[in-house]
Structures are given as structure tokens and as C-alpha cells.
Design an enzyme around this catalytic site. Structure first.
Site, PDB file in Angstrom:
ATOM      1  N   ASP A  51       0.936  -1.213   0.103  1.00 19.72           N
ATOM      2  CA  ASP A  51       0.061  -0.069   0.009  1.00 19.72           C
ATOM      3  C   ASP A  51       0.774   1.133   0.062  1.00 19.72           C
ATOM      4  OD1 ASP A  51      -2.367  -0.997  -0.006  1.00 19.72           O
ATOM      5  OD2 ASP A  51      -2.921  -1.130   1.956  1.00 19.72           O
TER       6      ASP A  51
ATOM      7  N   ASN B 144      -1.536   9.011   1.847  1.00 23.97           N
ATOM      8  CA  ASN B 144      -1.588   8.750   3.430  1.00 23.97           C
ATOM      9  C   ASN B 144       0.047   8.942   3.845  1.00 23.97           C
ATOM     10  OD1 ASN B 144      -3.687   6.021   2.297  1.00 23.97           O
ATOM     11  ND2 ASN B 144      -4.291   7.664   3.751  1.00 23.97           N
TER      12      ASN B 144
ATOM     13  N   HIS C  75     -11.793   6.616   4.549  1.00 18.47           N
ATOM     14  CA  HIS C  75     -10.750   7.696   4.387  1.00 18.47           C
ATOM     15  C   HIS C  75     -11.763   8.856   3.960  1.00 18.47           C
ATOM     16  CE1 HIS C  75      -6.799   5.390   4.254  1.00 18.47           C
ATOM     17  NE2 HIS C  75      -6.689   6.089   5.270  1.00 18.47           N
TER      18      HIS C  75
ATOM     19  N   CYS D 149      -5.689   9.032  -3.829  1.00 15.93           N
ATOM     20  CA  CYS D 149      -5.088   8.516  -2.762  1.00 15.93           C
ATOM     21  C   CYS D 149      -3.706   7.989  -3.455  1.00 15.93           C
ATOM     22  CB  CYS D 149      -5.473   7.593  -2.096  1.00 15.93           C
ATOM     23  SG  CYS D 149      -6.730   6.656  -2.537  1.00 15.93           S
TER      24      CYS D 149
HETATM   25  N1  ARG Z   1      -5.487  -0.372   0.827  1.00 16.82           N
HETATM   26  C1  ARG Z   1      -5.485   0.738   1.393  1.00 16.82           C
HETATM   27  C2  ARG Z   1      -5.812   1.079   2.576  1.00 16.82           C
HETATM   28  O1  ARG Z   1      -6.901   0.455   3.020  1.00 16.82           O
HETATM   29  C3  ARG Z   1      -5.919   1.965   0.522  1.00 16.82           C
HETATM   30  C4  ARG Z   1      -5.585   3.342   0.864  1.00 16.82           C
HETATM   31  C5  ARG Z   1      -6.339   4.241  -0.027  1.00 16.82           C
HETATM   32  N2  ARG Z   1      -5.933   5.431   0.463  1.00 16.82           N
HETATM   33  C6  ARG Z   1      -6.536   6.562   0.615  1.00 16.82           C
HETATM   34  N3  ARG Z   1      -6.092   7.886   1.072  1.00 16.82           N
HETATM   35  N4  ARG Z   1      -8.013   6.500   0.388  1.00 16.82           N
HETATM   36  O2  ARG Z   1      -5.468   1.723   3.617  1.00 16.82           O
END
Ligand code: ARG
Length: 297
Positions: free
Chosen positions: A72, A78, A180, A276
Site C-alpha cells: 500500500d 496517506n 478515509h 490517494c
Molecule cells: N488499501 C489501502 C488501505 O486500506 C488503500 C488506501 C487508500 N488511500 C486513501 N487515502 N484512500 O489503507
């Protein structure tokens, strides 16, 4: 008109991207494994198109090196909250993603040495905050829309306000699919806010309705919500999005935006999309908002 410098993003090539664990409802390692090779190669193609599209829009891209078994890491939104040359490094909720912290910290120290970032800050011990993914800057209202609950701690809003000296509107995320803030809400450069009403509590919706005038609210229908249309990247008045219905495209175009669709379906298996996969590094709180077109009466 003041000269704008090139927009700058942080990205990470999906060399080791996969769905090998489950920390949100989109992720299913078993179904990924059935088609893993094909999905991995789609992810490389899709990411390369997104990268090229942003370059074509005039952006400069900084890269974090991919790391084996840290799938990820591609979701650089993030990594940190970034504004006015300051970066507040993330702390992740789940151990699988905590592996990313040291890599992002090293990347930001490098950016600081090169003068791309001025200051790198860390969160107080124990606090969890998953970067710009949960702390979306609204350049028109001059505030952060912060999501808390599934990933970030409510009390992280004090750290964000302290580090950046900016207002933080913290809203609880109430639907596990929109875990998120950047999956649930996207402020646009002309002052509209695209959002998924059902992703918030009643109290949260009331806050959105208080801060965003009715004419500026773009409530996403469930088909667009589930294509993660809110997870869009904006470069000036261009909106880059993976999936978007005909209706939403029309709405955005009628408001003067150019909508570019770059399919990112393989990343949807991980619960991610355009926003993201990027982290904006050059946001300035003092930047003038994009002016609205004059509306003929
Ligand atoms: N698989 C990642 C998680 O669950 C995806 C993150 C996507 N990032 C975001 N900023 N929406 O953390």
C-alpha cells in the site's frame, strides 16, 4: 494574475502493489490471488497513465521507491499532511501499513534536504492520523476536512491545527466503505464540494450543509460514490478521476471543469483511486482560490 508554480505531487510506482491483506471492505486477498498477475500488470499500466496525465497537466512528480511486501506504499496520500512547506508525517492504524512509516519519513527527509519541503513534523506519541487521505485541504474555505473513526483519531485534529495554524473540521466517517475522508469528500477549486452524504453521520452532514452553500454541494449518487469519484485529483480546473457517470461529468463540465477519466480499476480492489495515489506537495494556504466564471443571468 500572479504566476503559479508547477503543481508537485508525490507518487510511488506500483512495482509491489497487491492485495495481500484486508483492512477495508474493498480488499479481498483471495479474489486478488485468483487473478493476481493480470491485476498487477493492469495496475502498472493504469498508474503509468495517471502519472502521464498529471505530467501532461503540467505537474512535477516526485517518487518514493517501491518496497517489497509493503503493497500500500503506492497510496502516497496517506504519507503525510502537507501545507505551506510543512509535512506532518502519518502514523497508521494497522500494523500492515505501519511498515510504510519509515519509508515515508526517509522520503520526506530527502525532500527536505532538496528544499522541496521546509519542515518535517511528527505526531505526538500514540496518535494515529493517515495523512492527506484523512485530511483534505479546502483551498477556498482555507480549512482541512478531516475524517476520523475508521483510521484516524479524532484528537489528531489538534495536532493538525497546531502544526499548520489552520482550521480543521473533523467529521466522523460512518460507512466502512468510505474509510478515509478522501473517499467521501472532495472540495473543488471553485468552491464546490463533492461528497457522499451517506458516508457521514447526521451531525457530520449538518456541518457540511452549514459550511457549503446549497449551490456548491455536489452530492454523489451511490454509483459515483462506489466508483470513488470523490477520490479525484485537481490540477487547476482539471479534474482527474477514475470513474465518473455521464451525469456527474455533465455537472462538473457545466461548472467549468475539464474532466479527464483515467481508469484505475485495479486499485479499486484495494479501496483506492486517483487522489490517494498522489500527495500534493506544493499547497499554500495563502494561494488565491480559482476565480469563479461569471454566470450570465
Ligand atoms: N488499501 C489501502 C488501505 O486500506 C488503500 C488506501 C487508500 N488511500 C486513501 N487515502 N484512500 O489503507
Amino acid at each position: 494574475m500572479p504566476l503559479r508554480s508547477k503543481p508537485r505531487f508525490l507518487m510511488c510506482r506500483p512495482r509491489h502493489f497487491a492485495v495481500s491483506y484486508r483492512i477495508n471492505p474493498w480488499m479481498d486477498p483471495n479474489s486478488w490471488a485468483l487473478d493476481g498477475r493480470a491485476l498487477a500488470s493492469s495496475s502498472r499500466r493504469e498508474w503509468a497513465r495517471l502519472h502521464q496525465c498529471l505530467v501532461d497537466c503540467g505537474a512535477r512528480i516526485e517518487l518514493v521507491s517501491p518496497v517489497r511486501d509493503v503493497p500500500d506504499l503506492v497510496f502516497t496520500a496517506n504519507a503525510a499532511v502537507v501545507l505551506d512547506g510543512k509535512a506532518l508525517l502519518s502514523r497508521f492504524r494497522y500494523p500492515q501499513r505501519r511498515l510504510e512509516e519509515a519509508h515515508f519519513a526517509a522520503a520526506f527527509q530527502k525532500l527536505r534536504r532538496r528544499g522541496v519541503i521546509d519542515i518535517v513534523e511528527t505526531l505526538p506519541q500514540g496518535l494515529v492520523l493517515e495523512g492527506a487521505g484523512d485530511c483534505v485541504w479546502d483551498g477556498v474555505r482555507k480549512l482541512f476536512w478531516m475524517g476520523y473513526g475508521p483510521r484516524s483519531d479524532f484528537s489528531a485534529c489538534n495536532s493538525v491545527a497546531g502544526v499548520f495554524g489552520a482550521e480543521v473540521v473533523a467529521l466522523e466517517l460512518a460507512d466502512a466503505r468510505f474509510y478515509h475522508m478522501d473517499t467521501a469528500l472532495r472540495p473543488l477549486p471553485r468552491g464546490e464540494v463533492m461528497y457522499v452524504p451517506g458516508a457521514f453521520t447526521r451531525k457530520g452532514r449538518a456541518v457540511i450543509e452549514r459550511l457549503v452553500k446549497p449551490v456548491d454541494r455536489i452530492a454523489l449518487a451511490m454509483d459515483d460514490a462506489l466508483s470513488l469519484s470523490a477520490n479525484a485529483v485537481c490540477v487547476d480546473t482539471t479534474i482527474v478521476v477514475s470513474g465518473c457517470s455521464v451525469g456527474l461529468r455533465k455537472t462538473l463540465e457545466a461548472r467549468g471543469y475539464r474532466v479527464l477519466s483515467v481508469p484505475l480499476r485495479s486499485f479499486l480492489h484495494s479501496g483506492g483511486s486517483a487522489f490517494c495515489l498522489t500527495l500534493r506537495l506544493d499547497l499554500r494556504s495563502g494561494d488565491l482560490a480559482t476565480t469563479r466564471p461569471s454566470i450570465a443571468a
